[in-house]
Design a protein around this motif. Structure first.
Motif, PDB file in Angstrom:
ATOM      1  N   ALA A  57       0.830  -1.207   0.000  1.00 38.78           N
ATOM      2  CA  ALA A  57       0.000   0.000   0.000  1.00 38.78           C
ATOM      3  C   ALA A  57       0.866   1.260   0.000  1.00 38.78           C
ATOM      4  N   ARG A  58       1.928   1.239   0.789  1.00 36.08           N
ATOM      5  CA  ARG A  58       2.824   2.403   0.825  1.00 36.08           C
ATOM      6  C   ARG A  58       3.503   2.621  -0.521  1.00 36.08           C
ATOM      7  N   ILE A  59       3.933   1.546  -1.152  1.00 33.14           N
ATOM      8  CA  ILE A  59       4.587   1.651  -2.464  1.00 33.14           C
ATOM      9  C   ILE A  59       3.614   2.205  -3.488  1.00 33.14           C
ATOM     10  N   THR A  60       2.417   1.670  -3.513  1.00 32.30           N
ATOM     11  CA  THR A  60       1.402   2.143  -4.460  1.00 32.30           C
ATOM     12  C   THR A  60       1.118   3.618  -4.242  1.00 32.30           C
ATOM     13  N   HIS A  61       0.951   4.010  -2.988  1.00 28.55           N
ATOM     14  CA  HIS A  61       0.677   5.411  -2.674  1.00 28.55           C
ATOM     15  C   HIS A  61       1.832   6.317  -3.103  1.00 28.55           C
ATOM     16  N   ALA A  62       3.036   5.907  -2.804  1.00 18.29           N
ATOM     17  CA  ALA A  62       4.210   6.710  -3.168  1.00 18.29           C
ATOM     18  C   ALA A  62       4.338   6.836  -4.683  1.00 18.29           C
ATOM     19  N   GLU A  63       4.089   5.744  -5.400  1.00 19.84           N
ATOM     20  CA  GLU A  63       4.169   5.798  -6.869  1.00 19.84           C
ATOM     21  C   GLU A  63       3.091   6.708  -7.449  1.00 19.84           C
ATOM     22  N   LEU A  64       1.900   6.649  -6.874  1.00 15.45           N
ATOM     23  CA  LEU A  64       0.832   7.545  -7.339  1.00 15.45           C
ATOM     24  C   LEU A  64       1.207   9.001  -7.102  1.00 15.45           C
ATOM     25  N   LYS A  65       1.759   9.295  -5.926  1.00 16.48           N
ATOM     26  CA  LYS A  65       2.189  10.657  -5.637  1.00 16.48           C
ATOM     27  C   LYS A  65       3.264  11.116  -6.616  1.00 16.48           C
ATOM     28  N   GLU A  66       4.209  10.227  -6.891  1.00 15.25           N
ATOM     29  CA  GLU A  66       5.290  10.575  -7.835  1.00 15.25           C
ATOM     30  C   GLU A  66       4.721  10.849  -9.234  1.00 15.25           C
ATOM     31  N   ASN A  67       3.791  10.011  -9.660  1.00 19.52           N
ATOM     32  CA  ASN A  67       3.189  10.188 -10.983  1.00 19.52           C
ATOM     33  C   ASN A  67       2.392  11.479 -11.066  1.00 19.52           C
ATOM     34  N   GLN A  68       1.678  11.811  -9.994  1.00 16.53           N
ATOM     35  CA  GLN A  68       0.899  13.042  -9.977  1.00 16.53           C
ATOM     36  C   GLN A  68       1.803  14.269  -9.974  1.00 16.53           C
ATOM     37  N   SER A  69       2.898  14.204  -9.255  1.00 17.08           N
ATOM     38  CA  SER A  69       3.800  15.352  -9.211  1.00 17.08           C
ATOM     39  C   SER A  69       4.496  15.539 -10.549  1.00 17.08           C
ATOM     40  N   GLY A  70       4.648  14.450 -11.298  1.00 15.57           N
ATOM     41  CA  GLY A  70       5.256  14.538 -12.620  1.00 15.57           C
ATOM     42  C   GLY A  70       4.341  15.142 -13.657  1.00 15.57           C
ATOM     43  N   LEU A  71       3.046  15.164 -13.391  1.00 16.47           N
ATOM     44  CA  LEU A  71       2.065  15.731 -14.324  1.00 16.47           C
ATOM     45  C   LEU A  71       1.949  17.239 -14.181  1.00 16.47           C
ATOM     46  N   LYS A  72       2.444  17.764 -13.073  1.00 14.97           N
ATOM     47  CA  LYS A  72       2.301  19.206 -12.819  1.00 14.97           C
ATOM     48  C   LYS A  72       3.309  20.004 -13.588  1.00 14.97           C
TER      49      LYS A  72
END
Length: 72
Positions: A57-72
């Motif tokens: 769950a932590r890995i998934t959450h961290a990857e989602l955060k990284e992907n979202q920050s890359g879209l900005k």
């Protein structure tokens, strides 16, 4: 990918490997263990499984955060 995500993935893999070895040990040495040893080791595998779920769950959450920050 961020270093902390890689560290979590490495920790998860190492834990999964240890859990698998312990489960194999329990299956192959079932008759050699007393009830308390078996119970404690079985409880340990359950705790490891829960820990793996939390890491997933932590890995998934961290990857989602990284992907979202890359879209900005």
């Amino acid at each position: 990918m961020k270093d902390y995500i890689e560290r979590m993935k490495k920790e998860r893999q190492e834990l999964a490997d240890k859990q698998e070895k312990l489960m194999i040990f329990l299956r192959t040495h079932f008759g050699q263990l007393d009830k308390t040893e078996w119970y404690l080791m079985s409880s340990q595998t359950s705790a490891m499984s829960k820990y793996i779920q939390v890491l997933d769950a932590r890995i998934t959450h961290a990857e989602l955060k990284e992907n979202q920050s890359g879209l900005k």
